[in-house]
Scaffold this motif. Structure first.
Motif, PDB file in Angstrom:
ATOM      1  N   VAL A  12     -36.755  67.446 -35.747  1.00 19.24           N
ATOM      2  CA  VAL A  12     -36.310  66.483 -36.832  1.00 19.24           C
ATOM      3  C   VAL A  12     -37.302  66.072 -37.503  1.00 19.24           C
ATOM      4  O   VAL A  12     -37.901  65.158 -36.940  1.00 19.24           O
ATOM      5  CB  VAL A  12     -35.284  65.584 -36.457  1.00 19.24           C
ATOM      6  N   GLY A  13     -38.071  66.511 -38.546  1.00 18.96           N
ATOM      7  CA  GLY A  13     -39.195  65.996 -39.308  1.00 18.96           C
ATOM      8  C   GLY A  13     -40.265  66.644 -38.373  1.00 18.96           C
ATOM      9  O   GLY A  13     -40.582  67.736 -38.084  1.00 18.96           O
ATOM     10  N   VAL A  14     -41.236  65.809 -37.875  1.00 22.59           N
ATOM     11  CA  VAL A  14     -42.166  66.119 -36.924  1.00 22.59           C
ATOM     12  C   VAL A  14     -42.048  65.686 -35.533  1.00 22.59           C
ATOM     13  O   VAL A  14     -42.899  65.811 -34.444  1.00 22.59           O
ATOM     14  CB  VAL A  14     -43.468  65.486 -37.413  1.00 22.59           C
ATOM     15  N   THR A  15     -40.774  65.388 -35.310  1.00 25.32           N
ATOM     16  CA  THR A  15     -40.570  64.689 -33.893  1.00 25.32           C
ATOM     17  C   THR A  15     -39.411  65.569 -33.214  1.00 25.32           C
ATOM     18  O   THR A  15     -38.595  66.351 -33.795  1.00 25.32           O
ATOM     19  CB  THR A  15     -39.766  63.385 -33.966  1.00 25.32           C
ATOM     20  N   GLY A  16     -39.862  66.142 -31.880  1.00 22.21           N
ATOM     21  CA  GLY A  16     -39.315  67.052 -30.890  1.00 22.21           C
ATOM     22  C   GLY A  16     -38.146  66.213 -30.183  1.00 22.21           C
ATOM     23  O   GLY A  16     -38.554  65.227 -29.709  1.00 22.21           O
ATOM     24  N   GLY A 121     -43.809  74.915 -35.513  1.00 16.27           N
ATOM     25  CA  GLY A 121     -43.398  73.712 -35.228  1.00 16.27           C
ATOM     26  C   GLY A 121     -43.557  73.884 -33.456  1.00 16.27           C
ATOM     27  O   GLY A 121     -42.881  72.862 -32.889  1.00 16.27           O
ATOM     28  N   VAL A 122     -44.243  74.915 -32.716  1.00 16.21           N
ATOM     29  CA  VAL A 122     -44.182  74.902 -31.393  1.00 16.21           C
ATOM     30  C   VAL A 122     -45.082  73.797 -30.980  1.00 16.21           C
ATOM     31  O   VAL A 122     -44.907  73.074 -29.623  1.00 16.21           O
ATOM     32  CB  VAL A 122     -44.880  76.146 -30.910  1.00 16.21           C
ATOM     33  N   TYR A 337     -42.144  61.748 -42.292  1.00 16.47           N
ATOM     34  CA  TYR A 337     -43.304  62.599 -42.159  1.00 16.47           C
ATOM     35  C   TYR A 337     -44.448  61.396 -42.262  1.00 16.47           C
ATOM     36  O   TYR A 337     -44.447  60.669 -43.296  1.00 16.47           O
ATOM     37  CB  TYR A 337     -43.585  63.679 -42.974  1.00 16.47           C
ATOM     38  N   PRO A 338     -45.599  61.630 -41.489  1.00 20.04           N
ATOM     39  CA  PRO A 338     -46.686  60.509 -41.930  1.00 20.04           C
ATOM     40  C   PRO A 338     -47.511  61.053 -42.981  1.00 20.04           C
ATOM     41  O   PRO A 338     -47.472  62.303 -43.427  1.00 20.04           O
ATOM     42  CB  PRO A 338     -47.485  60.768 -40.347  1.00 20.04           C
ATOM     43  N   ALA A 339     -48.101  60.116 -43.621  1.00 17.50           N
ATOM     44  CA  ALA A 339     -48.883  60.552 -45.033  1.00 17.50           C
ATOM     45  C   ALA A 339     -49.973  59.539 -45.062  1.00 17.50           C
ATOM     46  O   ALA A 339     -49.999  58.867 -46.071  1.00 17.50           O
ATOM     47  CB  ALA A 339     -47.969  60.611 -46.146  1.00 17.50           C
ATOM     48  N   ARG A 340     -50.703  59.304 -44.066  1.00 16.45           N
ATOM     49  CA  ARG A 340     -51.913  58.360 -44.334  1.00 16.45           C
ATOM     50  C   ARG A 340     -53.071  59.006 -44.681  1.00 16.45           C
ATOM     51  O   ARG A 340     -53.707  59.744 -44.118  1.00 16.45           O
ATOM     52  CB  ARG A 340     -52.187  57.804 -42.887  1.00 16.45           C
ATOM     53  N   VAL A 341     -53.145  59.231 -46.176  1.00 20.86           N
ATOM     54  CA  VAL A 341     -54.276  60.011 -46.662  1.00 20.86           C
ATOM     55  C   VAL A 341     -55.334  59.064 -47.735  1.00 20.86           C
ATOM     56  O   VAL A 341     -54.905  57.720 -47.807  1.00 20.86           O
ATOM     57  CB  VAL A 341     -53.518  61.211 -47.970  1.00 20.86           C
ATOM     58  N   GLN A 342     -56.223  59.713 -47.999  1.00 25.19           N
ATOM     59  CA  GLN A 342     -57.153  59.142 -49.090  1.00 25.19           C
ATOM     60  C   GLN A 342     -56.942  60.176 -50.226  1.00 25.19           C
ATOM     61  O   GLN A 342     -57.267  61.211 -50.255  1.00 25.19           O
ATOM     62  CB  GLN A 342     -58.800  59.245 -48.490  1.00 25.19           C
ATOM     63  N   LEU A 343     -56.479  59.236 -51.417  1.00 25.79           N
ATOM     64  CA  LEU A 343     -56.046  59.930 -52.470  1.00 25.79           C
ATOM     65  C   LEU A 343     -57.330  59.936 -53.326  1.00 25.79           C
ATOM     66  O   LEU A 343     -57.973  58.923 -53.681  1.00 25.79           O
ATOM     67  CB  LEU A 343     -54.941  59.109 -53.138  1.00 25.79           C
ATOM     68  N   VAL A 344     -57.744  61.092 -54.054  1.00 26.94           N
ATOM     69  CA  VAL A 344     -58.953  61.231 -54.951  1.00 26.94           C
ATOM     70  C   VAL A 344     -58.147  61.751 -56.183  1.00 26.94           C
ATOM     71  O   VAL A 344     -57.628  62.893 -56.107  1.00 26.94           O
ATOM     72  CB  VAL A 344     -59.877  62.222 -54.519  1.00 26.94           C
ATOM     73  N   MET A 345     -58.406  61.252 -57.259  1.00 25.40           N
ATOM     74  CA  MET A 345     -57.802  61.769 -58.648  1.00 25.40           C
ATOM     75  C   MET A 345     -59.247  61.909 -59.556  1.00 25.40           C
ATOM     76  O   MET A 345     -60.055  61.063 -59.622  1.00 25.40           O
ATOM     77  CB  MET A 345     -56.884  60.987 -59.286  1.00 25.40           C
TER      78      MET A 345
END
Length: 506
Positions: A12-16, A121-122, A337-345
């Protein structure tokens, strides 16, 4: 005995989550019933499994077959349950003694000829198995290297259903996962390739050291894209925890390299400006899949020609940039879902985009405002560093000026600065300056002296700076101090941070 069960894992998402695949054979008209919230792909397993069993030389039971996937309240999707269903069914039919499969997790998709095919997803599935107390897994041979990176688990691989049947029935050995290959240092683009752009280089270094978002505005050919593409080259390698998170996301998306190694380099995602909202933040039928934002987790999300993206796609980034995760809700359930990003525009200042910049621009003031209007104030307020990139001079392009520093040199300074920040914020549970909440920055012992922030306070009172902007400038000042090896920011650090934030020369 007409009942058997085998362990599998559902995502379910990224969790098994551990799933028990039950099979029961009862008198009645021949039929196959699957229960436990299966999706369409899982409903179709009855036909794949039947053909695979028969083509592997096994007898298909001519009875009513009930397959149940526990817990029944957990949505199940995908074809990774095929192999477990086949083993449970043959066990319930009395064809296989399932004692060797006690405490073993079975994963894999079946082809009609009985081959076992790799599934997505293994990695998070194996993590869930270990967390549930099961340390033995059987996976497709194409997923064996990926599964073997998890410590404390015994991985065996199969290429056909016939091989697994021979193991259960006669003890024929299964395949061993391939030996782990040493990690290689990727040869990516080097910061030394960028001509000139002293301010852009400084902004990139500060962004890397503190985990800050970055906006580059300037004419075409000035080096905006080159700078953005070189940000991963000065970021530190991912630690074990981050590498598992990133690798799990790419495993679900099916974008892992064939060798199945942990991804140690920060990912870099650069979607085209025609990208839709689901492709950016995640989506799809049934349970949503991760988008470019989550695939860039712990790395860089680069939006080139940002003003060409749809306004809806850009605005969808606002909440994830603050929270560090994407929460997607669909009819079949919700996914996080995790989404800790550095955004560059990166963006041109106007539609005509003359190489000479503003001096040669042919656009009206209205056209310029309309062009950049998609970059809304609330979105830009979340971008820590906003600078203008000027055209490259001939002396810089032709190399008559001294060359700039290369990526390893800058990366060494970034690593030292990040270490200083991690040690300072360790009692608070944070590691990067960009992650520290504003209230914490304004609280002793980290609150800056009034004389250091006097100019910022004036801007806040005049309304030229928001409270969010105030906090982001303070975070930038901490990063600048870390890069320069000081224990805390001074007035000059705050002034430089203000210039990086506002694009002004202060």
């Amino acid at each position: 005995m007409s009942y058997a069960k085998v362990h599998a894992v559902g995502l379910v998402g990224v969790t098994g989550h551990l799933v028990e695949v039950e099979a029961d054979l009862s008198p009645g008209l021949p039929a196959v019933v699957i229960s436990g919230l299966p999706d369409t792909a899982l409903h179709e397993a009855r036909d794949r499994v039947r053909a695979a069993v028969v083509n592997s030389g096994q007898r298909w039971p001519n009875r009513r077959i009930t397959l149940n996937l526990l817990p029944a309240t957990l949505p199940k999707h995908g074809s990774a349950f095929d192999l477990a269903i086949a083993v449970a069914l043959l066990g319930a039919a009395g064809e296989l003694p399932l004692l060797p499969m006690e405490g073993v997790v079975v994963l894999g998709e079946l082809g009609l000829d009985g081959t076992v095919r790799p599934v997505r997803g293994v990695l998070p599935m194996v993590v869930a198995a270990v967390r549930g107390g099961l340390d033995r897994v059987v996976v497709p041979v194409g997923n064996a290297a990926e599964a073997a990176v998890i410590p404390g688990v015994r991985v065996r691989a199969v290429d056909t259903l016939h091989r697994l049947v021979a193991f259960v029935r006669d003890g024929t050995p299964l395949l061993e996962p391939p030996s782990a290959t040493p990690a290689e240092t990727p040869s990516g683009p080097d910061l030394a390739d960028v001509a000139g752009q002293g301010l852009g280089r400084r902004a990139l270094e500060v962004a890397a050291a503190g985990g800050h978002h970055l906006s580059l505005l300037g004419p075409p050919g000035a080096g905006k894209t080159m700078l953005a593409e070189r940000l991963p080259s000065i970021l530190p390698a991912l630690d074990d925890e981050a590498a598992l998170e990133v690798t799990a996301l790419h495993s679900i998306a099916g974008t892992l390299p064939p060798d199945g190694r942990l991804l140690r380099r920060p990912p870099f995602q650069a979607p085209h400006h025609s990208a839709t909202v689901p492709s950016l933040v995640g989506g799809g039928s049934g349970l949503a899949r991760p988008g470019a934002l989550s695939l860039a987790h712990r790395g860089v999300l680069f939006l080139d020609e940002a003003a060409e993206f749809s306004k809806g796609a850009l605005e969808a980034l606002r909440q994830p940039l603050e929270s560090g995760h994407v929460h997607l809700t669909r009819a079949r359930g919700s996914t996080r879902y995790p989404a800790r990003v550095q955004l560059v525009m990166a963006a041109n200042p106007c539609p005509c985009a003359k190489p000479g910049g503003d001096a040669l621009c042919e656009c009206s003031p209205l056209a310029r405002r309309r062009y950049l209007g998609r970059l809304s104030g609330p979105l830009l307020d979340r971008i820590d560093i906003q600078i203008r990139v000027h055209p490259v001079r001939a002396a810089e392009l032709m190399g008559t000026d001294p060359d700039g520093e290369d990526s390893p040199t800058v990366a060494a300074r970034v690593a030292v600065a990040r270490k200083a920040a991690a040690e300072r914020w360790a009692p608070t549970g944070h590691r990067l300056n960009a992650e520290v909440p504003g209230p914490l920055l304004r609280r002793p012992p980290w609150r800056l002296a009034t004389r250091v922030t006097a100019e910022l306070r004036g801007r806040l009172d005049r309304g030229s700076l928001s409270a969010r902007g105030f906090d982001r400038i303070v975070r930038l000042a901490w990063t600048i101090a870390d890069l320069d090896g000081r224990a805390g920011p001074d007035r000059e650090d705050v002034r430089e941070a203000t210039g990086l934030r506002t694009g002004e020369e202060v």
